[in-house]
Design a protein around this motif. Structure first.
Motif: not given
Length: 95
Positions: A31-51
């Motif tokens: 689970l702790s790797l989910l956001f980094s996996e999504l970030e690798s697929r959709y650059p910028g998603i971690e900061e703009k959406v997932l946070g």
């Protein structure tokens, strides 16, 4: 042999960012790797959406923060298993 995957559902801004409502990703995944996996697929998603999003795993809200960041260790860390369902749920405002 069936593909080893889990399903992820995107709502509101997460769906807009990815251009998808649902997709499958390889499982198992910590689970702790989910956001980094999504970030690798959709650059910028971690900061703009997932946070600011909530995450549910099989219908239960979960904390995606890695155990080591919470001051604990990774033992007992949740794993997204084959066949699991994850939802990325942006905050809901009421007016």
């Amino acid at each position: 042999m069936a593909t080893q995957t889990f399903t992820i559902h995107y709502f509101a801004s997460a769906s807009s960012y990815t251009g998808k409502n649902t997709e499958t990703l390889p499982a198992p995944l910590k689970l702790s790797l989910l956001f980094s996996e999504l970030e690798s697929r959709y650059p910028g998603i971690e900061e703009k959406v997932l946070g600011s999003c909530g995450v549910s795993l099989d219908g239960e809200y979960v904390d995606v923060t890695p155990a080591e960041e919470k001051g604990g260790d990774a033992e007992g860390e949740r794993v997204i298993e084959v066949g699991s369902e994850v939802a990325i749920i942006p905050p809901v405002s009421s007016g």
